[in-house]
Design an enzyme around this catalytic site. Structure first.
Site, mmCIF file in Angstrom:
data_model
loop_
_atom_site.group_PDB
_atom_site.id
_atom_site.type_symbol
_atom_site.label_atom_id
_atom_site.label_comp_id
_atom_site.label_asym_id
_atom_site.label_seq_id
_atom_site.Cartn_x
_atom_site.Cartn_y
_atom_site.Cartn_z
ATOM 1 C CB CYS A 133 41.973 29.488 42.794
ATOM 2 S SG CYS A 133 42.110 28.216 41.833
ATOM 3 C CG ASP A 194 42.842 34.110 35.628
ATOM 4 O OD1 ASP A 194 42.865 33.192 35.084
ATOM 5 O OD2 ASP A 194 42.360 34.515 36.860
ATOM 6 C CG HIS A 226 44.493 31.708 38.126
ATOM 7 N ND1 HIS A 226 43.155 32.115 37.841
ATOM 8 C CD2 HIS A 226 44.629 30.675 39.064
ATOM 9 C CE1 HIS A 226 42.397 30.986 38.476
ATOM 10 N NE2 HIS A 226 43.308 30.390 39.429
#
Lengths: 258, 88
Positions: A133, A194, A226
Site C-alpha cells: 500500500c 486495484d 488492493h
C-alpha cells in the site's frame, strides 16, 4: 519456484526472536520498531518493512516474523511514532487528519533502519526493503533516495505515479520520477482490479523502469485487487497471496542471500 | 495515505470516547481504506482532540450513501434549529 510455505525440515524448525525495540531513527529521534530475527550466528540478510497506511499494526508484526522464519533479520519501524501512541487505528486517524506522514520523514527513518540492520553482528551486509500500500510507495521512494538497499519489494504501492495535482509539500515528488536513481532490483506485485495503483499506472511504472534499463520483475494477478495478502479483509485472495509470498522469497533469496 | 482524501475542521463540543467524555476540538473526514466495514474504501469520520493524544477519538466508518443521508439529516436539523429561534 521452490515452495516457501511449509518448506522447513521437521527436525529443525526455525527459531526466531521477535519483539519491540527502540532505535535512533531520522533526525536522531528515538522511535520504536518491531524486530524479528533468526536465532543463530548467521550471517543473515536484512529487510526493512515499511508499514501500510492503516498503520504499524499486527499484520506487520506477522509479516516480520514470517520473513524471520525464512532467515531474514527484519526491522519494521513505527513510521507514525511521532504522532503519539494508542491503538494502530487511533494513531492512523491522527496521521490521516494531518495529511499523512511526510516523505522526508519516512526516507530518513528507512535509512536509519538500513544502517541498524547492517550494523547487526549477524548481518551478511545485504538489506532489502518491502512495503504494501503506501508502504510500497515508501519502499520505492526510500530505495531511490538512499543508497545501499540491495532489493525492493513493492506490493501494490499506490502513488508511485502521481499527477501533478496530487503533489503536496509532504509528498513533493512522484517516486516514478526518481527511477533513474533506483539502483536496487525491484519486485512488483499487483492486483489487476486495484484502483490505486491502477493497471495503467503499473504499466507506466514498468515502462519507466524498462526505459531506464533497471532490473525489475512485475507480476500482475487477475481476480485480485488492493491488499490481497490481508487475511483480515475481504480483499484476501489466498492463491494469489501464496504465489506472491513465494515470489518475494525467491526474489530476496536471489538478491540478498547470494 | 492512499487516496489523499482527508480534511479536518476546528470545532467546539464534546465527544464520548473509550475513557468517557472529552473536549472535542477537531473533526476529520477522509475517504480511504476501511478498517472495520466490509468495503475496501469508506468515509472515515473522526471526532478528535489531538492535544489529548490519538486515543481521544470517536471513529465512524460509513459508505458514501450513508454519508449523504447523514449530511441531509444534519443539515435539516441545523435548519430547523436556526428557524426555531431557540438560542444555543
Amino acid at each position: 519456484m521452490a515452495d516457501s510455505w511449509n518448506s522447513f525440515n521437521t527436525a529443525s524448525p526455525a527459531a526466531i526472536t521477535a519483539g519491540p525495540v527502540t532505535f535512533k531513527a531520522g533526525g536522531g529521534d528515538e522511535i520504536n520498531a518491531y524486530v524479528a530475527r533468526p536465532e543463530g550466528n548467521g550471517p543473515f540478510p536484512g529487510v526493512v518493512l515499511v508499514h501500510h497506511m492503516p498503520g504499524w499494526d499486527e499484520l506487520y508484526q506477522e509479516f516480520a516474523r514470517r520473513l524471520a522464519n525464512h532467515g531474514y533479520n527484519v526491522i519494521a519501524p513505527n513510521y507514525y511514532f511521532r504522532y503519539g501512541h494508542g491503538t494502530p487505528d487511533d494513531v492512523t486517524a491522527t496521521v490521516r487528519a494531518d495529511g499523512g506522514v511526510a516523505d522526508d520523514s519516512v526516507v530518513a527513518d528507512s535509512e536509519a533502519a538500513l544502517n541498524w540492520l547492517k550494523a547487526l553482528p549477524t548481518s551478511n551486509g545485504k538489506v532489502g526493503i518491502m512495503g504494501t500500500c503506501s508502504g510500497g510507495r515508501h519502499a520505492v521512494l526510500s530505495a531511490s533516495r538512499v543508497k545501499g538497499f540491495n532489493a525492493v519489494a513493492d506490493l501494490w504501492g499506490g502513488g508511485v505515479v502521481m499527477p501533478a495535482d496530487q503533489l503536496t509539500p509532504k509528498r513533493p515528488v512522484a517516486p516514478i520520477d526518481l527511477t533513474a536513481d533506483l539502483d536496487a532490483p525491484i519486485l512488483g506485485l499487483f492486483g489487476n482490479d486495484d484502483q490505486a495503483p491502477t493497471p495503467d499506472q503499473v504499466n507506466q511504472h514498468e515502462a519507466a523502469l524498462k526505459a531506464a534499463g533497471k532490473n525489475y520483475e512485475f507480476h500482475r494477478y487477475d481476480g485480485a485487487g488492493h491488499a490481497f495478502f490481508y487475511y483480515d479483509r475481504g480483499a484476501y485472495r489466498w492463491e494469489q497471496a501464496m504465489d506472491g509470498w513465494a515470489k518475494i522469497f525467491a526474489f530476496f533469496e536471489k538478491n540478498l542471500k547470494g | 495515505m492512499c487516496t489523499m482524501i482527508a480534511m479536518k475542521a476546528a470545532v467546539d463540543g464534546a465527544a464520548r470516547g473509550q475513557s468517557g467524555w472529552f473536549k472535542l476540538t477537531q473533526t476529520a473526514v477522509g475517504y480511504d481504506h476501511a478498517t472495520h466495514t466490509a468495503a475496501e474504501h469508506a468515509l472515515l469520520i473522526d471526532f478528535q482532540n489531538p492535544a489529548m493524544g490519538p486515543s481521544a477519538r470517536v471513529a465512524v466508518e460509513m459508505n458514501i450513501a450513508s454519508g449523504k443521508a447523514f449530511i441531509e439529516q444534519l443539515q435539516a436539523a441545523i435548519e430547523a434549529a436556526e428557524k426555531s429561534g431557540v438560542a444555543e
